[in-house]
Design a protein around this motif. Structure first.
Motif, PDB file in Angstrom:
ATOM      1  N   GLU A   1       2.695  12.515  -8.914  1.00  0.00           N
ATOM      2  CA  GLU A   1       2.211  13.861  -8.635  1.00  0.00           C
ATOM      3  C   GLU A   1       3.377  14.846  -8.534  1.00  0.00           C
TER       4      GLU A   1
ATOM      5  N   SER B   1       2.175   6.966  -6.517  1.00  0.00           N
ATOM      6  CA  SER B   1       1.254   8.063  -6.838  1.00  0.00           C
ATOM      7  C   SER B   1       1.863   9.405  -6.477  1.00  0.00           C
ATOM      8  N   ALA B   2       2.557   9.433  -5.305  1.00  0.00           N
ATOM      9  CA  ALA B   2       3.196  10.683  -4.889  1.00  0.00           C
ATOM     10  C   ALA B   2       4.301  11.087  -5.860  1.00  0.00           C
TER      11      ALA B   2
ATOM     12  N   ARG C   1       0.835  -1.205   0.000  1.00  0.00           N
ATOM     13  CA  ARG C   1       0.000   0.000   0.000  1.00  0.00           C
ATOM     14  C   ARG C   1       0.871   1.256   0.000  1.00  0.00           C
ATOM     15  N   LEU C   2       1.950   1.227   0.821  1.00  0.00           N
ATOM     16  CA  LEU C   2       2.843   2.386   0.864  1.00  0.00           C
ATOM     17  C   LEU C   2       3.562   2.588  -0.466  1.00  0.00           C
ATOM     18  N   GLN C   3       3.963   1.495  -1.093  1.00  0.00           N
ATOM     19  CA  GLN C   3       4.620   1.608  -2.396  1.00  0.00           C
ATOM     20  C   GLN C   3       3.674   2.196  -3.437  1.00  0.00           C
ATOM     21  N   ALA C   4       2.402   1.768  -3.366  1.00  0.00           N
ATOM     22  CA  ALA C   4       1.422   2.336  -4.296  1.00  0.00           C
ATOM     23  C   ALA C   4       1.238   3.830  -4.046  1.00  0.00           C
ATOM     24  N   GLN C   5       1.168   4.205  -2.746  1.00  0.00           N
ATOM     25  CA  GLN C   5       1.039   5.619  -2.415  1.00  0.00           C
ATOM     26  C   GLN C   5       2.276   6.408  -2.838  1.00  0.00           C
ATOM     27  N   LEU C   6       3.472   5.764  -2.637  1.00  0.00           N
ATOM     28  CA  LEU C   6       4.705   6.427  -3.033  1.00  0.00           C
ATOM     29  C   LEU C   6       4.761   6.609  -4.545  1.00  0.00           C
TER      30      LEU C   6
END
Length: 349
Positions: free
Chosen positions: A68, A64-65, A57-62
């Protein structure tokens, strides 16, 4: 073949259960400890799976970040490029406005000798018409002819003198305007060129009752970009006229004294010191006066680009430096130092 850690762990747990059953038959006293060990391994496996899910989940968020961040970086680079383009356009507009002021100033100066020449020509035309009438009517006397000769001689001298003055003004304006527009490098007599540049500023100086003095060696010749030097001098004078002799409310006071002093502190180096005896610059403003768009009189004649252009031309075209020294009530002093012969641009730069 792909290795699956979780499947291998499930297989190990299943084999451990079977081994526990066999161990319970062979050594019942060890079965409880063995089952506790298997349970601990299962808890460790569940925690590991939870951490893997959190990591995913953190890798996916990273990811996306990062996407962005890249989008924002591209937007920032585009905005910076647009800002630089707009700033360059404003600098060009400021230079064109300065050239327009040069045209207006020289036109004002030319108006006086041209006006005198026209008036003299008109007077000479009237005197000639009067002489012709007397000659045609037979009333022309020797005294009349002598008076006409005296009038014609004086008037012709005035016409010639004022036409020559206008021609010199036009020639100096033409050269300064070409230098400003073309940024051509050439050798110039510095004293003469400074005087030619100040011609366009005389109406503005007279309007504010300001005086300006120039001290420069007559034989000093520089091989540089005179258009850049003319722009620097014009901007420094206009900066003084706009800011140095007004109070905090923008009210103009009495005329000020400006000066330009040029010398060679060492062979091959020219130092030009420009000073005014105005109200000075506050200490908190000094670090920012060369910044683009910094002005204390926005909307009242200040664009915030004059001294920024001065700094860019001093460091760029002239390959020199410019520093300022000022304090409230002490006036302002700019020191421009540049090579007598401007070195060529470094192609590797």
């Amino acid at each position: 073949m792909t290795f699956n850690l979780f499947a291998a762990e499930e297989q190990a747990i299943e084999r451990a259960r079977l081994l526990g059953e066999r161990l319970g038959t062979a050594a019942p006293e060890l079965r409880a400890d063995f089952e506790a060990l298997v349970e601990a391994f299962q808890r460790s496996t569940r925690e590991q799976r939870r951490l893997v899910r959190v990591s995913d989940r953190l890798q996916a968020q990273l990811g996306s970040a990062n996407q962005e961040l890249e989008r924002r970086r591209q937007e920032a680079e585009t905005a910076l490029a647009d800002l630089r383009e707009a700033q360059e356009a404003m600098v060009r507009a400021e230079k064109l406005a300065s050239l327009g002021a040069l045209v207006a100033g020289v036109a004002h100066e030319i108006n006086t000798p041209v006006g005198i020449a026209v008036s003299c020509a008109s007077h000479l035309s009237d005197a000639t018409a009067g002489l012709r009438r007397r000659a045609q009517s037979g009333e022309l006397s020797k005294a009349d002819f002598s008076r006409y000769l005296a009038t014609a001689t004086d008037t012709a001298a005035l016409i010639l003198t004022n036409c020559e003055r206008a021609a010199k003004l036009i020639a100096s304006f033409k050269q300064v305007a070409v230098d400003r527009a073309s940024a051509e490098r050439r050798a110039v007599n510095l004293n003469r060129y400074i005087q030619e540049t100040l011609v366009s500023l005389e109406p503005k100086l007279r309007q504010g009752r300001h005086s300006i003095g120039v001290s420069c060696p007559d034989g000093l010749v520089v091989d540089s970009y005179p258009g850049a030097l003319s722009q620097i001098l014009t901007n420094l004078v206009m900066n003084s006229v706009t800011h140095a002799f007004v109070d905090a409310q923008g009210t103009e006071g009495q005329g000020g004294v400006l000066s330009i002093a040029v010398d060679e502190p060492e062979p091959g180096t020219v130092r030009l010191v420009y000073t005014d005896n105005g109200r000075g610059i506050p200490a908190d403003h000094l670090p920012r006066i060369f910044d683009p768009f910094f002005t204390t009189r926005r909307g009242e004649g200040g664009s915030g680009l004059g001294l920024h252009i001065v700094h860019n031309l001093a460091a760029g075209a002239l390959k020199g430096t410019i520093v300022v020294d000022s304090a409230p009530g002490r006036g302002t002093r700019f020191v421009l130092t540049f090579p007598k012969n401007t070195p060529p641009d470094d192609p590797a730069a």
